[in-house]
Design an enzyme around this catalytic site. Sequence first.
Site, PDB file in Angstrom:
ATOM      1  N   SER A 135       0.848  -1.166   0.093  1.00 31.52           N
ATOM      2  CA  SER A 135      -0.073   0.164   0.017  1.00 31.52           C
ATOM      3  C   SER A 135       0.980   1.040   0.094  1.00 31.52           C
ATOM      4  O   SER A 135       2.072   1.052   0.427  1.00 31.52           O
ATOM      5  CB  SER A 135      -0.565  -0.054   1.513  1.00 31.52           C
ATOM      6  OG  SER A 135      -1.480   1.265   1.519  1.00 31.52           O
ATOM      7  N   TYR A 148      -1.115  -0.794  10.602  1.00 32.15           N
ATOM      8  CA  TYR A 148      -1.241  -1.204   9.157  1.00 32.15           C
ATOM      9  C   TYR A 148      -0.044  -0.285   8.484  1.00 32.15           C
ATOM     10  O   TYR A 148       0.689  -1.150   7.488  1.00 32.15           O
ATOM     11  CB  TYR A 148      -2.336  -0.332   8.632  1.00 32.15           C
ATOM     12  CG  TYR A 148      -2.541  -0.682   7.119  1.00 32.15           C
ATOM     13  CD1 TYR A 148      -3.239  -1.911   6.875  1.00 32.15           C
ATOM     14  CD2 TYR A 148      -2.779   0.398   6.442  1.00 32.15           C
ATOM     15  CE1 TYR A 148      -3.577  -2.152   5.487  1.00 32.15           C
ATOM     16  CE2 TYR A 148      -2.975  -0.040   4.930  1.00 32.15           C
ATOM     17  CZ  TYR A 148      -3.483  -1.369   4.364  1.00 32.15           C
ATOM     18  OH  TYR A 148      -3.929  -1.409   3.020  1.00 32.15           O
TER      19      TYR A 148
END
Length: 262
Positions: A135, A148
């Site tokens: 990501s 995350y």
Amino acid sequence: MRFTNKTALITGGGTGIGAAVARRIRQEGGNVALVGRRPEPLRSVAEEIGATIVAADAADGAAMKAAVEKVVETHGGLDILIANAGGHGVGPTVSMSDETWDLAVRLNLNTAFVSARESLPHLIKNKGNIVVLASIAGLFAGPDAAGYVTMKHGCIGLAKSLARDYGRKGVRTNTVCPGWVTTAMADEQMEFIVEKYKLNNIEEAYALVTKDVPLGQPATAEDVANAVCFLASGEASMINGAVLTVDGGAGTVDLPTLAFVE
């Protein structure tokens, strides 16, 4: 037909980006095996495109070993691993529980590591390749998402290590870093934006979160699948250890200059 006579294993293949990659590989002649913890979405995609399904936790070594063995037995080998499983790990660090942190490690980093470890003997044999889905959170830090963000940074480090260690054995490893993508998981986050800013719908929320992105819109799962499938194909035969962003140019923006934009 870039994937004729090739077999791809996709973790988290029942929804979103994983499902889009599965469709694309099947359209281009490849065999696809979908791995995930929830059999229902896997079955739905498999029935649509014709794929093998293995209900397994990609972070579980024994389960993943068995999954890879089933794929090899069914299709005669393994050529491509798409390490796509991930998610979770959001919230302020000061209040993040050990359980939330551990879940972020397991769902994002452990799934990529374990699936790569169990797939590598077969990928080495067939001179295959790995694409890790990270990501842009692996390149930058979003707010209140230490779990995350940290794990996606870790995914990039893992992919670079694999590229370094197994390139001489014929195995390429690359990373794709999407920005906002219109998936069910992102839709849930957009609902928060809708409520916070009193918007009318999630379309307005997507417009808001991408207002400073040069292309001014989120990606689709198919947009990301295009990048993944390029890296997984023979067209990328000299690309190893690369980090490819699919973010509409978000990573090019100089944040301190936003005040000059009307």
